[in-house]
Scaffold this active site. Structure first.
Site, PDB file in Angstrom:
ATOM      1  CB  CYS A 194      -7.215   2.610  -1.338  1.00 17.42           C
ATOM      2  SG  CYS A 194      -7.881   3.174  -0.340  1.00 17.42           S
ATOM      3  CG  ASP A 247      -2.950   0.534  -2.485  1.00 15.64           C
ATOM      4  OD1 ASP A 247      -1.949   1.447  -2.410  1.00 15.64           O
ATOM      5  OD2 ASP A 247      -4.008   0.312  -1.392  1.00 15.64           O
ATOM      6  CD  GLU A 287      -3.069  -0.892   2.003  1.00 14.50           C
ATOM      7  OE1 GLU A 287      -2.760  -0.123   3.175  1.00 14.50           O
ATOM      8  OE2 GLU A 287      -4.251  -1.902   2.278  1.00 14.50           O
ATOM      9  CG  ASP A 288      -1.144   4.444   0.996  1.00 14.58           C
ATOM     10  OD1 ASP A 288      -1.480   3.590   0.304  1.00 14.58           O
ATOM     11  OD2 ASP A 288      -1.924   4.205   1.648  1.00 14.58           O
TER      12      ASP A 288
END
Length: 613
Positions: free
Chosen positions: A73, A234, A34-35
């Site tokens: 997201c 993501d 993530e991120d």
């Protein structure tokens, strides 16, 4: 011809091998961080400590430019699971959860039709609500080991260690040296900023260890040679001005794909272990690529293009991004990219980039950056994030990787600007972008239908007319005021909305010139038009006009009565009025702040704004 075919088969290793390859489907494993941007050692980042991913990349193909389509997201994952731009399904806004049409089936269902066991561990967070069962398993315990013997699997494992929220988690003992961090040109050089960047890299190292464990688990199960492995991020990095914005820092993610020898016939044409490819890839391409790997042609309704497998499409020339409502704050931005330049079109240029988002302001970098700006202690480009936008931006990603030198007015790149402007417009027309309707207007027109159906209905959504007014409104040309005033009388309420917004964008003189038209628009049957006219008169009108405007905004503000989207539009306008909105704020102190009909994760946005009053 037949003899040549058999000769080719024999040259490749025999008829039996060819038939076995055709009959056997690869396992597919996704490991998602993530991120993050491509801040990995294998991408040349010297700050990164990523030994497992670096070893993996030496066996795999590394994509230089993969865009997540959305810089946050939920809409990014919506693009992934559907193969359709969320701007076509009405799912572009954060945590909006709109119904998908029955004809639009997510890739887990389509892969299950192909015999795959599909598991997700464990984040879903889509903005589309699908009919029927998505996954065979979706939980923190979901695993490919639970499939039937001999059954191919698709498995997605999500690593949350790099999420934006982990950057600000304290206490934290740093492993990376804050003093060695390379700061982007737009961030101020302070201890808080350096700490956040160092912690970001610490989190990437922790994620790398988990990635290594997932690969080890696959190999120990004896599945490494049967499985195509994807690693990707993501959306863009979790630092402010990365995630949520349509720069490379918000959209560009790492994508690394390993293909075992037995499935090399499914690899991209330029696959070579340890190599880098310049092929442009978008998140909408992932779903059709999965089907192509499984041996099925992607359905015609998918807007993405398979980039490997048995049904690959030609390489794309452009990538496209979008930014809509981010949590409690509205925006409307679109972008396009070729292999070098990033073009951004701001349709609400009167809004500052760094509007106050409760979640983003929990990060120390955001707070200290804004404090320094308010104190007048910053110089460009560090000031730009807290100021209003130009209608157009153009950046050279090679010469200016931080994207701080806007070339949109430079004669030397006129052709590039025209090319990308035209590519974006063609994309908008092709996908019939629903983001040119406010959320309120979109749901109002769709009624009980999935919003996607509006894109197929030229009468319900005359897109060309709406786009023309939106482009005129946001270009900020002073000689278009008479056309905007005329637009307030257009038969279509979306055209009227953009006409009102265009007058608001131009400020005091425009509002004064159009006051009679705006006063009439206060009673428009479309809440979006009435609220936008009230916003304009409330901000720039006389005391009498302010009173009329506040009455409209107060009427539309209660979410329980008007719905979350309409209420948020009204409350956001009241918030933007500052001191001029004080009377309305006082009147609304006792209102219920939640819409009971709104999705659970999307029902607290009015409350976030009101709590700051």
């Amino acid at each position: 011809m037949l003899s040549k075919l058999f000769a080719g088969v024999l040259a490749a290793g025999g008829l039996g091998l060819c038939l076995a390859q055709a009959a056997e489907k690869p396992n597919i494993l996704w490991i998602v961080a993530e991120d993050i941007n491509p801040h990995l050692g294998c991408y040349g980042d010297t700050n990164a400590t990523t030994p497992n991913l670096d070893r993996f990349a030496a066996q795999a193909l590394r994509y230089r430019t993969c865009w997540s389509a959305a810089p946050v997201c939920a809409p990014a994952r919506t693009a992934l699971i559907s193969g359709v731009y969320p701007t076509s399904t009405g799912a572009e806004h954060m945590r909006s959860l709109v119904p998908a049409p029955a004809t639009l089936r997510p890739y887990p269902q389509l892969l299950r039709d192909q015999g795959y066991y599909c598991v997700n561990n464990s984040k879903q967070d889509y903005n589309l609500e699908f009919a029927g069962k998505l996954w065979d398993e979706s939980s923190g315990k979901a695993h490919y080991r639970n499939r039937q013997p001999g059954q191919p699997f698709f498995a997605a494992f999500n690593i949350e260690l790099t999420h934006e929220s982990r950057i600000r988690k304290r206490p934290h003992t740093l492993s990376h040296d804050p003093g060695s961090m390379r700061l982007p040109a737009y961030h101020p050089d302070t201890p808080e900023v350096r700490h956040d960047w160092a912690q970001y890299y610490d989190n990437i190292t922790a994620m790398d260890a988990v990635f290594g464990q997932r690969l080890k688990e696959l190999d120990e199960a004896g599945l490494g040679e049967d499985t195509i492995v994807f690693f990707y991020g993501d959306n863009g990095g979790g630092m402010p001005r990365s995630k949520r914005w349509l720069y490379d820092s918000g959209l560009r993610v790492p994508l690394i794909i390993r293909v075992p020898q037995k499935f090399k016939h499914l690899a991209p044409a330029d696959f070579k272990p340890g190599a880098e490819t310049g092929r442009l890839v978008s998140f909408v391409d992932f779903a059709p690529t999965l089907l192509s790997l499984a041996g099925a042609p992607p359905p015609a309704w998918m807007q993405g293009e398979a980039f490997m497998g048995g049904h690959p499409a030609p390489a794309r020339k452009y990538l496209f991004g979008f930014r809509g409502r981010m949590d409690e704050r509205f925006d409307m931005v679109r972008s396009a990219r070729n292999d070098r330049y990033v073009y951004i079109r701001n349709y609400l240029p009167h809004l500052v980039y760094g509007r106050h988002l409760d979640y983003m302001f929990q990060t120390p970098t955001t707070r200290v950056w804004k404090e320094l700006y308010d104190q007048g202690k910053l110089e460009p480009p560090q000031t730009l994030f807290w100021q209003t936008k130009p209608p157009e931006e153009l950046y050279d990603s090679e010469a200016d990787p931080d994207e701080v030198r806007n070339l949109a007015g430079s004669p030397r790149v006129e052709r590039v600007l025209a090319e990308l402007r035209g590519a974006l417009r063609e994309h908008l027309m092709k996908t019939r972008d629903l983001g040119f309707l406010t959320e309120t207007e979109m749901h109002r027109r769709a009624g009980n239908r999935p919003p996607f159906e509006l894109t197929q209905d030229g009468k319900a959504y005359p897109f060309a007319e709406v786009l023309e007014m939106a482009e005129m409104a946001s270009a900020l040309a002073p000689d278009s005021l008479s056309a905007l005033k005329k637009g307030l009388r257009h038969k279509d309420s979306a055209v009227r909305y953009w006409a009102a917004a265009g007058i608001l964008m131009r400020g005091s003189n425009a509002v004064s010139n159009a006051r009679s038209e705006l006063k009439a628009a206060l009673q428009d049957e479309s809440p979006s038009v009435g609220i936008t006219a009230a916003h304009a008169l409330g901000r720039f009108g006389s005391e009498e006009e302010l009173a009329l405007a506040l009455a409209v905004l107060v009427r539309y503000a209660p979410p329980e009565k008007n719905g979350e989207q309409t209420a948020l539009l009204a409350v956001d306008a009241i918030d933007a009025l500052g001191g001029r909105g004080a009377r309305a704020r006082e009147q609304l102190k006792t209102m219920a702040l939640r819409d009971p009909a709104a999705p659970e994760r999307g029902s607290g946005y009015v409350e976030r704004i009101v709590s700051g009053w």
